[in-house]
Design a protein around this motif. Structure first.
Motif, PDB file in Angstrom:
ATOM      1  N   GLU A   1       4.936  94.221   6.046  1.00  0.00           N
ATOM      2  CA  GLU A   1       5.795  93.090   6.354  1.00  0.00           C
ATOM      3  C   GLU A   1       4.937  91.950   6.891  1.00  0.00           C
ATOM      4  O   GLU A   1       4.238  92.105   7.898  1.00  0.00           O
ATOM      5  CB  GLU A   1       6.847  93.485   7.386  1.00  0.00           C
ATOM      6  N   ILE A   2       4.979  90.812   6.229  1.00  0.00           N
ATOM      7  CA  ILE A   2       4.105  89.696   6.586  1.00  0.00           C
ATOM      8  C   ILE A   2       4.870  88.487   7.128  1.00  0.00           C
ATOM      9  O   ILE A   2       4.255  87.464   7.449  1.00  0.00           O
ATOM     10  CB  ILE A   2       3.253  89.266   5.377  1.00  0.00           C
ATOM     11  N   GLY A   3       6.182  88.567   7.252  1.00  0.00           N
ATOM     12  CA  GLY A   3       6.954  87.449   7.794  1.00  0.00           C
ATOM     13  C   GLY A   3       8.443  87.707   7.714  1.00  0.00           C
ATOM     14  O   GLY A   3       8.901  88.563   6.943  1.00  0.00           O
ATOM     15  N   ASP A   4       9.187  86.983   8.535  1.00  0.00           N
ATOM     16  CA  ASP A   4      10.641  87.111   8.498  1.00  0.00           C
ATOM     17  C   ASP A   4      11.294  85.785   8.874  1.00  0.00           C
ATOM     18  O   ASP A   4      10.643  84.870   9.372  1.00  0.00           O
ATOM     19  CB  ASP A   4      11.128  88.230   9.422  1.00  0.00           C
ATOM     20  N   GLY A   5      12.590  85.711   8.637  1.00  0.00           N
ATOM     21  CA  GLY A   5      13.354  84.506   8.946  1.00  0.00           C
ATOM     22  C   GLY A   5      14.834  84.762   8.736  1.00  0.00           C
ATOM     23  O   GLY A   5      15.253  85.887   8.469  1.00  0.00           O
ATOM     24  N   ARG A   6      15.631  83.690   8.848  1.00  0.00           N
ATOM     25  CA  ARG A   6      17.079  83.806   8.677  1.00  0.00           C
ATOM     26  C   ARG A   6      17.611  82.588   7.935  1.00  0.00           C
ATOM     27  O   ARG A   6      17.025  81.500   7.985  1.00  0.00           O
ATOM     28  CB  ARG A   6      17.793  83.935  10.025  1.00  0.00           C
ATOM     29  N   MET A   7      18.741  82.829   7.256  1.00  0.00           N
ATOM     30  CA  MET A   7      19.481  81.756   6.607  1.00  0.00           C
ATOM     31  C   MET A   7      20.903  81.760   7.147  1.00  0.00           C
ATOM     32  O   MET A   7      21.441  82.825   7.465  1.00  0.00           O
ATOM     33  CB  MET A   7      19.491  81.934   5.081  1.00  0.00           C
ATOM     34  N   PRO A   8      21.540  80.595   7.254  1.00  0.00           N
ATOM     35  CA  PRO A   8      22.912  80.541   7.793  1.00  0.00           C
ATOM     36  C   PRO A   8      23.923  81.121   6.818  1.00  0.00           C
ATOM     37  O   PRO A   8      23.645  81.305   5.625  1.00  0.00           O
ATOM     38  CB  PRO A   8      23.140  79.044   8.014  1.00  0.00           C
TER      39      PRO A   8
ATOM     40  N   PHE B   1      16.474  90.099   1.074  1.00  0.00           N
ATOM     41  CA  PHE B   1      17.572  89.411   1.755  1.00  0.00           C
ATOM     42  C   PHE B   1      18.650  90.444   2.066  1.00  0.00           C
ATOM     43  O   PHE B   1      19.152  91.116   1.155  1.00  0.00           O
ATOM     44  CB  PHE B   1      18.153  88.299   0.874  1.00  0.00           C
ATOM     45  N   ASP B   2      19.010  90.560   3.334  1.00  0.00           N
ATOM     46  CA  ASP B   2      20.050  91.504   3.759  1.00  0.00           C
ATOM     47  C   ASP B   2      21.174  90.739   4.458  1.00  0.00           C
ATOM     48  O   ASP B   2      20.926  89.933   5.364  1.00  0.00           O
ATOM     49  CB  ASP B   2      19.477  92.542   4.718  1.00  0.00           C
ATOM     50  N   THR B   3      22.406  91.014   4.036  1.00  0.00           N
ATOM     51  CA  THR B   3      23.559  90.357   4.638  1.00  0.00           C
ATOM     52  C   THR B   3      24.812  91.173   4.347  1.00  0.00           C
ATOM     53  O   THR B   3      24.736  92.266   3.774  1.00  0.00           O
ATOM     54  CB  THR B   3      23.716  88.923   4.089  1.00  0.00           C
ATOM     55  N   LYS B   4      25.964  90.628   4.738  1.00  0.00           N
ATOM     56  CA  LYS B   4      27.263  91.201   4.413  1.00  0.00           C
ATOM     57  C   LYS B   4      28.082  90.148   3.683  1.00  0.00           C
ATOM     58  O   LYS B   4      27.959  88.956   3.955  1.00  0.00           O
ATOM     59  CB  LYS B   4      28.001  91.662   5.670  1.00  0.00           C
ATOM     60  N   VAL B   5      28.936  90.606   2.788  1.00  0.00           N
ATOM     61  CA  VAL B   5      29.730  89.681   1.979  1.00  0.00           C
ATOM     62  C   VAL B   5      31.114  90.275   1.763  1.00  0.00           C
ATOM     63  O   VAL B   5      31.289  91.488   1.748  1.00  0.00           O
ATOM     64  CB  VAL B   5      29.034  89.426   0.615  1.00  0.00           C
TER      65      VAL B   5
ATOM     66  N   ASP C   1      27.829  86.374   5.212  1.00  0.00           N
ATOM     67  CA  ASP C   1      27.391  86.212   6.596  1.00  0.00           C
ATOM     68  C   ASP C   1      25.983  85.622   6.612  1.00  0.00           C
ATOM     69  O   ASP C   1      25.385  85.372   5.559  1.00  0.00           O
ATOM     70  CB  ASP C   1      27.399  87.567   7.319  1.00  0.00           C
ATOM     71  N   SER C   2      25.441  85.402   7.811  1.00  0.00           N
ATOM     72  CA  SER C   2      24.062  84.942   7.913  1.00  0.00           C
ATOM     73  C   SER C   2      23.131  85.982   7.279  1.00  0.00           C
ATOM     74  O   SER C   2      23.407  87.185   7.303  1.00  0.00           O
ATOM     75  CB  SER C   2      23.680  84.703   9.374  1.00  0.00           C
ATOM     76  N   VAL C   3      22.019  85.506   6.734  1.00  0.00           N
ATOM     77  CA  VAL C   3      21.141  86.337   5.919  1.00  0.00           C
ATOM     78  C   VAL C   3      19.830  86.587   6.658  1.00  0.00           C
ATOM     79  O   VAL C   3      19.203  85.645   7.169  1.00  0.00           O
ATOM     80  CB  VAL C   3      20.854  85.670   4.554  1.00  0.00           C
ATOM     81  N   SER C   4      19.429  87.844   6.706  1.00  0.00           N
ATOM     82  CA  SER C   4      18.124  88.222   7.250  1.00  0.00           C
ATOM     83  C   SER C   4      17.116  88.268   6.109  1.00  0.00           C
ATOM     84  O   SER C   4      17.361  88.899   5.076  1.00  0.00           O
ATOM     85  CB  SER C   4      18.214  89.586   7.943  1.00  0.00           C
ATOM     86  N   VAL C   5      15.982  87.593   6.298  1.00  0.00           N
ATOM     87  CA  VAL C   5      14.976  87.462   5.245  1.00  0.00           C
ATOM     88  C   VAL C   5      13.690  88.150   5.701  1.00  0.00           C
ATOM     89  O   VAL C   5      13.273  88.013   6.860  1.00  0.00           O
ATOM     90  CB  VAL C   5      14.698  85.989   4.914  1.00  0.00           C
ATOM     91  N   LYS C   6      13.068  88.870   4.778  1.00  0.00           N
ATOM     92  CA  LYS C   6      11.813  89.559   5.090  1.00  0.00           C
ATOM     93  C   LYS C   6      10.866  89.448   3.905  1.00  0.00           C
ATOM     94  O   LYS C   6      11.265  89.691   2.763  1.00  0.00           O
ATOM     95  CB  LYS C   6      12.078  91.023   5.422  1.00  0.00           C
ATOM     96  N   ALA C   7       9.604  89.067   4.168  1.00  0.00           N
ATOM     97  CA  ALA C   7       8.569  88.986   3.141  1.00  0.00           C
ATOM     98  C   ALA C   7       7.644  90.190   3.272  1.00  0.00           C
ATOM     99  O   ALA C   7       7.215  90.548   4.374  1.00  0.00           O
ATOM    100  CB  ALA C   7       7.777  87.686   3.268  1.00  0.00           C
ATOM    101  N   VAL C   8       7.333  90.817   2.136  1.00  0.00           N
ATOM    102  CA  VAL C   8       6.527  92.033   2.123  1.00  0.00           C
ATOM    103  C   VAL C   8       5.434  91.896   1.073  1.00  0.00           C
ATOM    104  O   VAL C   8       5.675  91.386  -0.028  1.00  0.00           O
ATOM    105  CB  VAL C   8       7.394  93.273   1.814  1.00  0.00           C
ATOM    106  N   SER C   9       4.217  92.346   1.439  1.00  0.00           N
ATOM    107  CA  SER C   9       3.098  92.375   0.497  1.00  0.00           C
ATOM    108  C   SER C   9       2.390  93.707   0.634  1.00  0.00           C
ATOM    109  O   SER C   9       1.946  94.071   1.736  1.00  0.00           O
ATOM    110  CB  SER C   9       2.130  91.222   0.774  1.00  0.00           C
ATOM    111  N   LYS C  10       2.289  94.445  -0.448  1.00  0.00           N
ATOM    112  CA  LYS C  10       1.642  95.766  -0.466  1.00  0.00           C
ATOM    113  C   LYS C  10       2.205  96.675   0.638  1.00  0.00           C
ATOM    114  O   LYS C  10       1.470  97.319   1.384  1.00  0.00           O
ATOM    115  CB  LYS C  10       0.130  95.613  -0.295  1.00  0.00           C
ATOM    116  N   GLU C  11       3.537  96.693   0.737  1.00  0.00           N
ATOM    117  CA  GLU C  11       4.273  97.515   1.707  1.00  0.00           C
ATOM    118  C   GLU C  11       4.014  97.125   3.157  1.00  0.00           C
ATOM    119  O   GLU C  11       4.286  97.900   4.075  1.00  0.00           O
ATOM    120  CB  GLU C  11       3.941  99.003   1.509  1.00  0.00           C
TER     121      GLU C  11
END
Length: 248
Positions: free
Chosen positions: A138-145, A190-194, A126-136
């Protein structure tokens, strides 16, 4: 003197009435009640037999299904896909000046490589949820198809992770790294379903999480683009595939 015996007399016939004998006091025989009791016992016995047979059939079906799943797993032995971070370019990572010094703005462009090591298994994501983390933090997020990873195939995925006005505490290590221009460590989740597909058979969708750690770069003060170091990046895959839940 002889004792007198008083007998009751039937006024309609004039004949005397004698007390009932022991044979007359016995309960009457009711064959219908006995048949009803036997029928109840017979019905109860039939119900018990049906329950036993149903239990036996259920155990037999579960045993056959478990054996079939075991044989199927041994034949195909599906392995989870592997992921690596090919490149990350940091175009923004700074603290905004103005009313607050605790707002961090980020922008990452990265490429993720997905590999399928299986000969007969296709992964449908499925579409992928993306999250960037630094020192616990959250500094950014996005998505992939959504995408499909075919047998023995390699797929390159590109995404943009953005964080605008992310507020951090005064004593946050991320803020200290930026101010002192120290090396910044970042991990990407990266979090998604497969679901898996083999021929016409498919599993139900399950959750999968990929965590890539070891990304590092030096802050550049918002000038130009910096390529992050990905040489020591390691991606861990957490996938809980239930082979027993196949559908056709």
């Amino acid at each position: 003197m002889a004792e007198k015996i008083h007998l009751n007399t039937d006024h309609t016939t004039g004949n005397p009435k004698f007390p009932p004998t022991k044979s007359q006091l016995r309960p009457l025989y009711h064959p219908q009640a006995l048949r009803t009791h036997r029928n109840r016992n017979h019905n109860r016995s039939r119900c018990c037999s049906c329950c036993l047979w149903l239990t036996f059939l259920l155990i037999l079906i579960l045993t056959i299904a478990a054996a079939a799943c075991g044989v199927f797993y041994v034949m195909y032995s599906p392995h989870p896909p592997s992921f690596t971070v090919s490149s990350i370019k940091v175009s923004r990572f700074d603290i905004t000046s103005g009313t607050s010094d605790n707002e961090i703005n980020t922008r990452f462009n990265f490429t993720l490589t997905a590999r399928n090591p299986n000969d007969d298994v296709t992964f449908l994501f499925d579409s992928v949820s993306v999250k960037a983390v630094s020192k616990e933090v959250e500094i950014g997020d996005g998505r992939m198809p959504a995408f499909v990873l075919d047998e023995k195939n390699v797929t390159w995925l590109r995404a943009v992770v953005v964080g605008n006005g992310r507020v951090v505490d005064d004593d946050s290590e991320v803020k200290l790294d930026l101010k002192k221009k120290r090396l910044v460590m970042v991990s990407v989740e990266f979090d998604t379903k497969v679901k898996l597909k083999i021929g016409r058979m498919e599993t139900k969708k399950v959750k999968i999480r990929v965590v890539c750690k070891g990304i590092r770069f030096a802050p550049h003060g918002g000038k130009g683009v910096v390529a992050a170091d990905t040489s020591d990046v390691k991606c861990d895959v957490d996938v809980r595939t239930k082979i027993s839940r196949w559908t056709i």
